[in-house]
Write a protein that holds these residues in place. Structure first.
Motif, short mmCIF file in Angstrom:
data_model
loop_
_atom_site.label_atom_id
_atom_site.label_comp_id
_atom_site.label_asym_id
_atom_site.label_seq_id
_atom_site.Cartn_x
_atom_site.Cartn_y
_atom_site.Cartn_z
N LYS A 1 0.85 -1.19 0.00
CA LYS A 1 0.00 0.00 0.00
C LYS A 1 0.89 1.24 0.00
N MET A 2 0.76 2.10 -1.02
CA MET A 2 1.58 3.30 -1.14
C MET A 2 0.92 4.50 -0.46
N ASN A 3 -0.36 4.66 -0.63
CA ASN A 3 -1.13 5.69 0.07
C ASN A 3 -2.59 5.26 0.07
N SER A 4 -3.48 6.14 0.42
CA SER A 4 -4.86 5.72 0.65
C SER A 4 -5.57 5.16 -0.59
N ASP A 5 -5.13 5.52 -1.79
CA ASP A 5 -5.86 5.02 -2.96
C ASP A 5 -4.98 4.39 -4.03
N GLN A 6 -3.70 4.18 -3.75
CA GLN A 6 -2.82 3.56 -4.75
C GLN A 6 -2.12 2.36 -4.16
N THR A 7 -1.96 1.34 -4.98
CA THR A 7 -1.21 0.15 -4.59
C THR A 7 -0.15 -0.11 -5.66
N ALA A 8 1.07 -0.34 -5.23
CA ALA A 8 2.14 -0.67 -6.17
C ALA A 8 2.46 -2.15 -6.03
N VAL A 9 2.64 -2.82 -7.15
CA VAL A 9 3.01 -4.22 -7.12
C VAL A 9 4.54 -4.30 -7.22
N LEU A 10 5.14 -5.01 -6.26
CA LEU A 10 6.58 -5.22 -6.23
C LEU A 10 6.86 -6.65 -6.64
N ILE A 11 7.78 -6.82 -7.56
CA ILE A 11 8.18 -8.15 -8.02
C ILE A 11 9.70 -8.22 -8.03
N ILE A 12 10.25 -9.27 -7.44
CA ILE A 12 11.67 -9.56 -7.60
C ILE A 12 11.74 -10.80 -8.48
N ARG A 13 12.47 -10.67 -9.58
CA ARG A 13 12.54 -11.75 -10.57
C ARG A 13 13.95 -11.84 -11.14
N ARG A 14 14.22 -12.96 -11.82
CA ARG A 14 15.49 -13.10 -12.52
C ARG A 14 15.54 -12.09 -13.67
N ALA A 15 16.73 -11.56 -13.93
CA ALA A 15 16.90 -10.65 -15.06
C ALA A 15 16.68 -11.41 -16.36
N TYR A 16 16.13 -10.74 -17.33
CA TYR A 16 15.90 -11.34 -18.64
C TYR A 16 17.15 -11.24 -19.50
N MET B 1 15.64 -5.79 -1.16
CA MET B 1 16.60 -6.48 -2.03
C MET B 1 17.62 -7.25 -1.20
N TRP B 2 18.12 -6.64 -0.13
CA TRP B 2 19.08 -7.32 0.75
C TRP B 2 18.48 -8.60 1.32
N ASP B 3 17.27 -8.49 1.85
CA ASP B 3 16.62 -9.67 2.43
C ASP B 3 16.45 -10.76 1.38
N HIS B 4 16.07 -10.39 0.16
CA HIS B 4 15.89 -11.37 -0.90
C HIS B 4 17.22 -12.01 -1.28
N ALA B 5 18.26 -11.19 -1.42
CA ALA B 5 19.58 -11.71 -1.79
C ALA B 5 20.12 -12.66 -0.72
N SER B 6 20.00 -12.27 0.55
CA SER B 6 20.53 -13.14 1.61
C SER B 6 19.70 -14.42 1.75
N GLU B 7 18.40 -14.33 1.54
CA GLU B 7 17.57 -15.54 1.60
C GLU B 7 17.84 -16.44 0.39
N THR B 8 18.05 -15.85 -0.76
CA THR B 8 18.41 -16.64 -1.95
C THR B 8 19.71 -17.37 -1.69
N ALA B 9 20.69 -16.67 -1.16
CA ALA B 9 21.99 -17.29 -0.86
C ALA B 9 21.81 -18.40 0.18
N ARG B 10 21.05 -18.14 1.23
CA ARG B 10 20.81 -19.15 2.27
C ARG B 10 20.18 -20.41 1.67
N SER B 11 19.22 -20.21 0.76
CA SER B 11 18.52 -21.36 0.16
C SER B 11 19.47 -22.21 -0.69
N LEU B 12 20.59 -21.63 -1.11
CA LEU B 12 21.59 -22.35 -1.90
C LEU B 12 22.65 -23.01 -1.02
N GLY B 13 22.56 -22.79 0.30
CA GLY B 13 23.53 -23.37 1.21
C GLY B 13 24.71 -22.46 1.52
N VAL B 14 24.57 -21.17 1.22
CA VAL B 14 25.63 -20.21 1.49
C VAL B 14 25.62 -19.83 2.97
#
Length: 171
Positions: free
Chosen positions: A5-20, A107-120
């Protein structure tokens, strides 16, 4: 996909994905803008070792390169390289206009969780001195600095940092 939720009437969708494939040009532009606009580095600095800054096709093809999209626009990127149990957070940048909204932490949380899931267990980071405080707030420690400094910025040194990834809680 996360809805924020960005403010009272707008919602932004956040996506973290692999680069194309082929997205390296857009990502390099994002990184260059971030470095130049946020930290005001001169053009000579950008030309000093562009391979340290740019994101090439090899980053997208052979490394873990993830992007953050907000409302369909790419506003962040990070690159993990190497093999477990130790990897390097090679790059992590947020569009300068989007800094201060919590996207760096996301982004930090995603990167560290991605690394953790790989056994880092240990992430190494070659940090711009201006980003050192951010990484310290995330729990990384500075263990040294590189010897080389750009001729136009004597005394400027990349900080060598480490982050020990805690094991996933079983509770």
């Amino acid at each position: 996909e996360v809805s924020v939720k960005m403010n009272s009437d707008q919602t932004a969708v956040l996506i973290i994905r692999r680069a194309y494939e082929g997205e390296d040009v857009v990502l390099t532009d994002l990184v260059m803008r971030s470095v130049q606009q946020r930290w005001r580095y001169p053009a000579e600095f950008m030309e000093w070792h562009p391979e340290y800054i740019a994101i090439g096709p090899h980053h997208v093809d052979s490394m873990i390169t993830n992007v953050l999209e907000v409302g369909g626009q790419v506003v962040g990127v990070y690159v993990l390289r190497g093999e477990p149990p130790q990897m390097e957070l090679s790059r992590m940048m947020i569009d300068p206009a989007m800094i201060g909204h919590g996207y760096g932490r996301l982004m930090w949380d995603h990167a560290s969780e991605t690394a953790r899931s790989l056994g880092v267990h240990l992430l190494t980071i070659d940090s711009d001195p201006n980003a050192e405080g951010f990484y310290q707030r995330m729990g990384a420690i500075t263990v040294g600095e590189q010897d080389e400094s750009p001729p136009m910025m004597p005394g400027w040194h990349v900080k060598i940092m480490q982050y020990s990834i805690p094991p996933k809680s079983t509770f």
